[in-house]
Write a protein that holds these residues in place. Structure first.
Motif: not given
Length: 131
Positions: A22-26, A52-54, A89-90, A103-104
Motif C-alpha cells: 500500500r501507499a498514499t501520495c499527494t 504510488a504504484f512503485a 491511493v495504491a 490498483d491506484i
C-alpha cells in the motif's frame, strides 16, 4: 527508492503512507503541470499514480530484487483542477510468483470537501533481480 527519485521530487510529491502492498501520495497541481486547456496534464496525474504504484509494489527491505512496471492502464475520469491537491491511493490486489497487480485511485478534493475521482490506474508488476 524515494531518496534517488528526482522526478517525484520535482513534482513536489509527498508520501503520506507507505507499507507492504500500500501507499498514499499527494501533490499540488502547479501551473507548469497544466495542459493547453488549463487543466492537469495527464502525464502529471500518471506520474503521481505511477510513484504510488512503485511504492506499493516494492518491499523496502528487499536487497536483491526490485519490482518494476510490466504494463499499466489509466482511465481519466474527471479533470484535475489547478492549485488543488491530488491524492493517489495504491493497493496491491494480487501477487503470484514474480507478477502482481496493483490498483491506484487518484482523487482531488473539490469545493465543499468532496473528493472527486480524477483517474483509475491499474499496474501490472514484475519482480526482477537488482542490478
Amino acid at each position: 527508492m524515494m531518496e534517488k527519485d528526482a522526478a517525484s521530487a520535482w513534482l513536489g510529491l509527498e508520501v503520506v503512507d507507505h507499507g507492504p502492498g500500500r501507499a498514499t501520495c499527494t501533490m499540488v497541481l502547479r501551473p507548469e503541470m497544466l495542459n493547453g486547456f488549463g487543466i492537469g496534464h495527464g502525464g502529471m496525474v500518471f506520474a503521481l499514480a505511477d510513484t504510488a504504484f512503485a511504492l506499493a509494489c516494492n518491499d523496502p527491505d528487499a536487497t536483491d530484487t526490485i519490482t518494476v512496471a510490466a504494463g499499466v492502464d489509466i482511465n481519466y475520469i474527471a479533470p484535475a483542477l489547478p492549485g488543488l491537491t491530488l491524492t493517489a491511493v495504491a493497493a496491491e490486489r494480487a501477487r503470484a510468483g514474480r507478477s502482481g497487480i496493483c490498483d491506484i485511485t487518484v482523487t482531488q478534493e473539490r469545493e465543499g470537501g468532496e473528493p472527486v475521482t480524477v483517474a483509475e490506474f491499474r499496474g501490472r508488476s514484475r519482480t526482477i533481480p537488482r542490478r
